[in-house]
Design a protein around this motif. Structure first.
Motif, mmCIF file in Angstrom:
data_model
loop_
_atom_site.group_PDB
_atom_site.id
_atom_site.type_symbol
_atom_site.label_atom_id
_atom_site.label_comp_id
_atom_site.label_asym_id
_atom_site.label_seq_id
_atom_site.Cartn_x
_atom_site.Cartn_y
_atom_site.Cartn_z
ATOM 1 N N GLN A 76 0.829 -1.203 0.000
ATOM 2 C CA GLN A 76 0.000 0.000 0.000
ATOM 3 C C GLN A 76 0.868 1.259 0.000
ATOM 4 N N ASP A 106 -14.040 -6.053 0.448
ATOM 5 C CA ASP A 106 -14.209 -4.597 0.314
ATOM 6 C C ASP A 106 -12.874 -3.931 -0.008
ATOM 7 N N ALA A 107 -11.837 -4.356 0.695
ATOM 8 C CA ALA A 107 -10.500 -3.789 0.467
ATOM 9 C C ALA A 107 -10.017 -4.131 -0.934
ATOM 10 N N GLU A 110 -11.718 -2.007 -3.476
ATOM 11 C CA GLU A 110 -11.163 -0.651 -3.444
ATOM 12 C C GLU A 110 -9.872 -0.576 -4.257
ATOM 13 N N GLN A 111 -9.018 -1.588 -4.123
ATOM 14 C CA GLN A 111 -7.773 -1.620 -4.886
ATOM 15 C C GLN A 111 -8.053 -1.679 -6.396
ATOM 16 N N ASN A 113 -10.779 -0.735 -8.014
ATOM 17 C CA ASN A 113 -11.347 0.544 -8.466
ATOM 18 C C ASN A 113 -10.245 1.588 -8.642
ATOM 19 N N TRP A 114 -9.282 1.573 -7.713
ATOM 20 C CA TRP A 114 -8.146 2.501 -7.820
ATOM 21 C C TRP A 114 -7.356 2.205 -9.092
#
Length: 203
Positions: A76, A106-107, A110-111, A113-114
């Protein structure tokens, strides 16, 4: 200059011109050379930065193989420190995979989508969209998963996308839609497992 002008007059004219314009010529030459060396220095710095990012990415991915919390944190940090680098996008894809394995959907979403928002690479986008679709389906967000598949435009991916669409529709309870998607995938030359899936639906 006139053809009848003597050699001495020509020399005097050149001296006068140099006296008037010499500084500008020298300055132009200095600036030109400075710009050239400056550009070469910049190119060298860019190349060095790329090499450092490549090395850091390799170390990050190797660390991620362990799946430890420390490795996840390191990945990260790498992503945060290199937001404009395609290595960061690749790291985000790898990190999302680790997070899926750990059940952190969920995490992982998020990755992904980033990653999608930070690349225009036609080779990486289908990977990110289909992985995100799988996660959304696992979270029973079927319509969003199907919408994610619609974003995959690459021709070479259409067979895989159709098969995955069938899987998601089947999870959703739409057997008719799943059958149509599997048949479409079969026509596009997707995996041999399709016939098994179609046979299962026929029972």
């Amino acid at each position: 200059m006139d053809v009848n002008t003597t050699e001495e007059q020509q020399i005097e004219s050149i001296k006068a011109w140099m006296k008037e314009n010499g500084k500008a010529v020298v300055l132009g030459a200095v600036l030109g050379l400075g710009g050239l060396y400056g550009w070469r220095y910049y190119q060298g710095e860019v190349q060095a930065a790329k090499e450092l990012a490549s090395e850091a990415y390799t170390q990050t991915v190797q660390a991620l193989d362990s799946g430890s919390d420390e490795a996840v944190s390191q990945a990260q940090t790498f992503i945060n420190d290199n937001p404009s680098s395609q290595y960061a996008v690749l790291a985000a894809l790898q990190l999302a995979k680790v997070q899926v394995d750990k059940g952190e959907l969920d995490a992982a979403a998020e990755q992904l989508n980033w990653a999608i928002s930070h690349t225009e690479d036609v080779a990486l986008l289908p990977v990110a969209h289909t992985r995100l679709a799988r996660i959304l389906a696992a979270q029973q967000s079927y319509d969003n998963a199907l919408a994610e598949l619609d974003k995959v435009k690459a021709e070479s991916w259409q067979g895989k996308v159709a098969e995955l669409r069938g899987d998601i529709l089947l999870q959703k309870g739409d057997k008719s839609g799943a059958r149509d998607a599997y048949i479409s995938a079969q026509q596009l030359g997707a995996s041999p497992a399709l016939q098994i899936k179609l046979d299962d639906l026929a029972q």
